[in-house]
Design a protein around this motif. Structure first.
Motif, mmCIF file in Angstrom:
data_model
loop_
_atom_site.group_PDB
_atom_site.id
_atom_site.type_symbol
_atom_site.label_atom_id
_atom_site.label_comp_id
_atom_site.label_asym_id
_atom_site.label_seq_id
_atom_site.Cartn_x
_atom_site.Cartn_y
_atom_site.Cartn_z
ATOM 1 N N LEU A 3 0.714 -1.359 -0.145
ATOM 2 C CA LEU A 3 0.313 -0.392 0.008
ATOM 3 C C LEU A 3 0.554 1.550 -0.167
ATOM 4 C CD1 LEU A 3 -2.701 1.044 0.418
ATOM 5 C CD2 LEU A 3 -2.205 1.107 2.862
ATOM 6 N N VAL A 4 1.489 1.308 0.777
ATOM 7 C CA VAL A 4 2.949 2.492 0.460
ATOM 8 C C VAL A 4 3.233 2.559 -0.657
ATOM 9 C CG1 VAL A 4 4.939 3.326 1.932
ATOM 10 C CG2 VAL A 4 3.154 2.092 2.826
ATOM 11 N N ARG A 5 3.924 1.506 -1.536
ATOM 12 C CA ARG A 5 4.333 1.717 -2.540
ATOM 13 C C ARG A 5 3.602 2.451 -3.575
ATOM 14 N NH1 ARG A 5 5.341 -1.314 -7.024
ATOM 15 N NH2 ARG A 5 4.678 -2.734 -6.269
ATOM 16 N N HIS A 6 2.045 2.292 -3.875
ATOM 17 C CA HIS A 6 1.062 2.480 -4.461
ATOM 18 C C HIS A 6 0.790 3.747 -3.996
ATOM 19 C CE1 HIS A 6 1.175 -2.077 -5.174
ATOM 20 N NE2 HIS A 6 0.064 -1.986 -6.076
ATOM 21 N N LEU A 7 0.863 4.198 -2.746
ATOM 22 C CA LEU A 7 0.308 5.388 -2.106
ATOM 23 C C LEU A 7 1.058 6.338 -2.755
ATOM 24 C CD1 LEU A 7 -0.825 5.388 1.125
ATOM 25 C CD2 LEU A 7 -2.143 4.956 -0.793
ATOM 26 N N GLU A 8 2.329 6.598 -2.811
ATOM 27 C CA GLU A 8 3.886 6.370 -3.598
ATOM 28 C C GLU A 8 3.524 7.001 -4.647
ATOM 29 O OE1 GLU A 8 8.996 6.748 -3.378
ATOM 30 O OE2 GLU A 8 7.250 5.094 -2.788
ATOM 31 N N TYR A 9 3.264 5.969 -5.301
ATOM 32 C CA TYR A 9 2.998 6.298 -6.654
ATOM 33 C C TYR A 9 2.148 7.317 -6.973
ATOM 34 C CZ TYR A 9 6.110 2.658 -8.591
ATOM 35 O OH TYR A 9 7.009 1.857 -8.237
ATOM 36 N N PHE A 10 1.111 7.511 -6.664
ATOM 37 C CA PHE A 10 -0.231 7.912 -6.696
ATOM 38 C C PHE A 10 -0.112 9.347 -6.360
ATOM 39 C CE2 PHE A 10 -4.162 9.962 -4.198
ATOM 40 C CZ PHE A 10 -4.968 10.498 -5.100
ATOM 41 N N HIS A 61 -12.749 12.132 -5.699
ATOM 42 C CA HIS A 61 -11.446 10.690 -4.385
ATOM 43 C C HIS A 61 -10.554 11.811 -4.270
ATOM 44 C CE1 HIS A 61 -15.893 9.042 -5.150
ATOM 45 N NE2 HIS A 61 -15.956 9.776 -4.585
ATOM 46 N N GLY A 62 -9.678 11.457 -5.210
ATOM 47 C CA GLY A 62 -8.349 11.508 -5.356
ATOM 48 C C GLY A 62 -8.183 13.210 -4.985
ATOM 49 N N ALA A 63 -8.604 13.990 -5.078
ATOM 50 C CA ALA A 63 -8.009 15.270 -4.321
ATOM 51 C C ALA A 63 -8.487 15.159 -3.014
ATOM 52 C CB ALA A 63 -8.646 16.178 -4.549
ATOM 53 N N ALA A 64 -9.998 13.803 -2.255
ATOM 54 C CA ALA A 64 -9.743 14.298 -1.121
ATOM 55 C C ALA A 64 -8.949 13.428 -0.146
ATOM 56 C CB ALA A 64 -11.324 13.262 -0.908
ATOM 57 N N LEU A 65 -8.343 12.286 -1.109
ATOM 58 C CA LEU A 65 -7.614 11.538 0.021
ATOM 59 C C LEU A 65 -6.112 12.208 -0.622
ATOM 60 C CD1 LEU A 65 -9.062 8.269 -0.964
ATOM 61 C CD2 LEU A 65 -9.175 8.853 0.507
ATOM 62 N N ARG A 68 -4.482 12.600 2.939
ATOM 63 C CA ARG A 68 -3.228 11.594 3.781
ATOM 64 C C ARG A 68 -2.363 10.740 3.218
ATOM 65 N NH1 ARG A 68 -4.027 10.651 8.426
ATOM 66 N NH2 ARG A 68 -6.072 11.772 9.025
ATOM 67 N N ALA A 69 -2.924 10.092 2.058
ATOM 68 C CA ALA A 69 -1.818 10.029 1.178
ATOM 69 C C ALA A 69 -0.167 10.251 1.347
ATOM 70 C CB ALA A 69 -1.927 9.331 -0.250
ATOM 71 N N ASP A 74 4.992 10.346 4.232
ATOM 72 C CA ASP A 74 6.317 10.709 4.676
ATOM 73 C C ASP A 74 6.602 10.286 5.267
ATOM 74 O OD1 ASP A 74 7.512 13.446 4.650
ATOM 75 O OD2 ASP A 74 6.705 13.226 6.936
ATOM 76 N N ASP A 75 5.493 9.463 6.241
ATOM 77 C CA ASP A 75 5.712 8.862 7.981
ATOM 78 C C ASP A 75 6.469 7.493 7.339
ATOM 79 O OD1 ASP A 75 5.431 8.420 10.318
ATOM 80 O OD2 ASP A 75 3.888 7.519 9.851
ATOM 81 N N ALA A 76 6.332 6.478 6.164
ATOM 82 C CA ALA A 76 7.102 5.522 5.729
ATOM 83 C C ALA A 76 8.591 6.812 5.175
ATOM 84 C CB ALA A 76 6.059 4.802 4.518
ATOM 85 N N ARG A 77 8.473 7.425 4.482
ATOM 86 C CA ARG A 77 9.715 7.490 5.084
ATOM 87 C C ARG A 77 10.638 8.328 6.134
ATOM 88 N NH1 ARG A 77 8.551 11.620 -0.211
ATOM 89 N NH2 ARG A 77 8.264 10.233 -1.758
ATOM 90 N N ARG A 78 10.321 8.809 6.917
ATOM 91 C CA ARG A 78 10.724 8.772 8.024
ATOM 92 C C ARG A 78 10.894 7.585 9.172
ATOM 93 N NH1 ARG A 78 10.204 14.814 9.848
ATOM 94 N NH2 ARG A 78 9.560 15.628 8.456
#
Length: 284
Positions: A3-10, A61-65, A68-69, A74-78
């Motif tokens: 999920l984190v990698r897919h969110l990074e791409y998004f 929907h993309g703008a709303a999420l 949070r994405a 950012d949290d995963a990178r930290r």
């Protein structure tokens, strides 16, 4: 699904407004980015990005999420950065109370890596370990007597009430704590952390429940006591339902596991920050 990698791409596509430019930013080719967006949309059941003649447009929907994405990425990178800094400092000694969710404990160990040395014990024992320099940090239940040690803010982790399968509380349309009056409360001995032990019993009494205490020295002992039909217990919300048991959502605020990260000084701040982020993610 990562999920984190897919969110990074998004996030990259949302910021670049173009699949090709996003791929270049990520250091990959365009097809994996397109596949990741489609997989993420399927997972969420929402359309996040629409292709346009000029590149890509973010849907409502993309703008709303997106905010949070960004936070998750950012949290995963930290977290990764902090973990890498820890691996250069030798053995990392961490104490955890047994009530902590196994998934959280495993994530802490995995984030630190092979340098992690994890000890499980009651809060009083863990605090002694921090004071004697046998432990770098400890996650203990709140409240606790710190005695010259420093501690971070209290973090409330959700728990559920584990009862014997078929118990009247599990059959009730609106179960209440008072329905557990025929069961003992399976918990660690009071010596593990007297203030926290007394606090949970006081919480039960506020709900007109004054249970007999069944001493469970290990999580397994507590599970066996519940499955045998003689006890109820408290378990992390993510814990699997074991044979002979059922989980109930009762008095969520009162039964939550409140924990703090304890340290001697700020020399272990990167480690504290890492554990803090993992615990906060478990609250979401």
């Amino acid at each position: 699904m990562d999920l984190v990698r897919h969110l990074e791409y998004f996030v990259a596509v949302a910021e670049e407004r173009h699949f090709g430019r996003a791929a270049a930013t990520l250091g990959v080719t365009q097809p994996p980015v397109s596949r990741a967006i489609k997989a993420l949309e399927k997972h969420l059941g929402l359309t996040l990005v629409e292709r346009t003649p000029d590149g890509a447009a973010i849907t409502e929907h993309g703008a709303a999420l997106l905010p949070r994405a960004r936070l998750i990425v950012d949290d995963a990178r930290r977290l990764t950065t902090t973990a890498r800094s820890l691996t250069t400092s030798g053995t990392v000694r961490i104490g955890l109370i047994p009530q902590l969710d196994d998934g959280i404990a495993a994530r802490i160990a995995a984030s630190v890596g092979v340098q992690a040395r994890v000890e499980t014990a009651g809060a009083v024992s863990l605090l002694d370990g921090v004071r004697s320099h046998d432990l770098d940090v400890a996650v203990v239940d709140h409240p606790v007597v710190l005695d010259r040690l420093s501690a971070g803010p209290v973090i409330a982790l959700p728990r559920r009430v584990r009862v014997p399968a078929g118990h009247r509380s599990a059959r009730a349309e609106r179960p209440r704590l008072t329905m557990l009056s025929d069961l003992a409360f399976a918990t660690a001995p009071r010596t593990a952390n007297p203030p926290a032990h007394d606090l949970i019993l006081d919480a039960f009494r506020r709900h007109a429940l004054d249970p007999e205490v069944f001493i469970a020295n290990t999580v397994r002992d507590a599970a066996i006591g519940v499955a045998s039909g003689r006890c109820f217990g408290l378990v992390p919300a993510a814990s699997p339902v074991l044979p002979g048991t059922e989980h109930l959502d009762l008095a969520a605020d009162d039964v939550a596991l409140r924990v703090r990260i304890v340290r001697r000084d700020d020399s272990v701040k990167p480690l504290v920050d890492l554990i803090d982020r993992i615990l906060l993610q478990a609250c979401r």
